[in-house]
Design an enzyme around this catalytic site. Structure first.
Site, PDB file in Angstrom:
ATOM      1  CG  ASP A 142       5.810 -13.197  20.333  1.00 52.66           C
ATOM      2  OD1 ASP A 142       6.683 -12.503  20.890  1.00 52.66           O
ATOM      3  OD2 ASP A 142       6.005 -13.831  19.283  1.00 52.66           O
TER       4      ASP A 142
ATOM      5  CE  LYS B 139      12.311 -14.783  19.411  1.00 53.06           C
ATOM      6  NZ  LYS B 139      11.260 -14.671  18.391  1.00 53.06           N
TER       7      LYS B 139
ATOM      8  CD  GLN C   4      10.565 -16.337  15.147  1.00 55.51           C
ATOM      9  OE1 GLN C   4      10.726 -16.557  16.349  1.00 55.51           O
ATOM     10  NE2 GLN C   4      10.780 -15.152  14.610  1.00 55.51           N
TER      11      GLN C   4
END
Ligand code: NDP
Length: 291
Positions: free
Chosen positions: A121, A54, A98
């Site tokens: 996200d 990322k 994450q």
């Protein structure tokens, strides 16, 4: 019949080039460079790889990235303090925690702590809740499901009234993609480990999304001729002829299904590249929201 291959890698590259151009335009116009912060807790090797990917992708399109790493024994308060700090940092437009978090941490509380405007996200409970409700718009949509919708669009699939079957009901892929398909007026069936006679259900699908994490589970005779098949799965299978001793396959038996379907995504090179492209797109959007 041999299916058309939906080339996620090429579509994602095009998207990334557009994002890079837009980032440059912003910077040239004196607007802040978009910034993405990742929060990694613990030392899960797969998570470390994803976070690295990322950051690299951010760098390639001119998005600034920030990294916060905490030990596996970090407390709930430690993780939330990092999220609070990033919430307050004006250089950070998007925050990505994450997943999975190490056991003992309350994932929902951590995700709920992210400022809605920075939830790139799309896993904040409010964003997911809005996705599930008619007439409500989430600020951000989770990246893998959003990428799947772009692939369907690029393949020219008409979802209106189509029968869609989603294999898998996870928070990250199966459920949000089912909600997105429903919002596009598909008639959606969601399958899971307790579904009876799975092949009979999948054979009904005009659009089949496989997100189960079982190597090549979907066989040729599970698919209706002319269906569009999106393979989300990423599974390692042993392969002594491969340099690493393994290769990656999807949840779909590609060679069989490509002879039946009208269009199909490959693994790798299908959904995977789209996930990161959508994260970059969401980060750019977050920066625009902050202007
Ligand atoms: P999860 O393990 O969270 O969910 C799997 C789902 O599949 C569950 O709903 C489970 O049912 C269902 N399932 C498992 N086995 C069967 C079975 N034998 N028959 C029917 N249903 C079954 O996985 P994720 O959603 O996180 O990921 C799915 C796959 O997608 C994985 O291979 C993952 O690596 C990949 N992935 C790829 C991404 C990308 O960017 N390309 C991003 C995210 C994931 P139940 O709920 O009943 O347990």
């Amino acid at each position: 019949m041999t299916a058309k291959i939906i080339d996620g890698k090429a579509i994602a590259e095009r998207l990334r080039a557009q994002i890079a151009a837009e980032v440059q335009q912003r910077v040239d116009a004196g607007l802040p460079r978009p910034g993405l912060a990742t929060v990694l807790v613990g030392d899960n090797p797969a998570s470390q790889i994803y976070v690295r990917m990322k950051h690299k992708a951010c760098e390639q399109v001119g998005i600034q990235s920030f990294s916060r790493t905490l030990p596996a024994d970090a407390s709930q308060a430690d993780v939330e303090a990092v999220v609070d700090e990033l919430n307050a940092d004006p250089r950070v437009h998007g925050i990505l925690v994450q997943l999975p978090l190490p056991p003992g941490l309350d994932e929902e509380r951590v995700l709920g702590r992210i400022r809605l405007e920075k939830d790139v996200d799309g896993f904040h409970p409010l964003n997911i809740g809005r996705l599930a409700q008619k007439g409500r718009e989430p600020l951000f949509v989770p990246c893998t499901p959003a990428g799947i919708m772009v692939l369907l669009e690029e393949a020219g699939v008409n979802l209106e009234g189509a029968r869609a079957v989603v294999l898998g009901r996870s928070n990250i892929v199966g459920m949000p993609v089912a909600l997105l398909l429903l919002r596009r007026n598909a008639t959606v069936t969601v399958c899971h480990s307790r579904t009876r006679d799975l092949p009979a259900v999948t054979r009904e699908a005009d659009v089949l999304i496989a997100a189960v994490g079982r190597a090549e589970m979907v066989r040729g005779d599970w698919v209706k001729p002319g269906a569009v098949v999106i393979d989300v799965g990423v599974n390692r299978v042993e392969d002594p002829t491969a340099k690493k001793g393994y290769r990656l396959v999807g949840d779909v038996a590609f060679d069989e299904v490509k002879e039946v379907a009208a269009a199909i995504t490959p693994v790798p090179g299908g959904v995977g590249p789209m996930t990161i492209a959508m994260l970059l797109k969401n980060t750019l959007r977050a920066a625009k929201l902050a202007d």
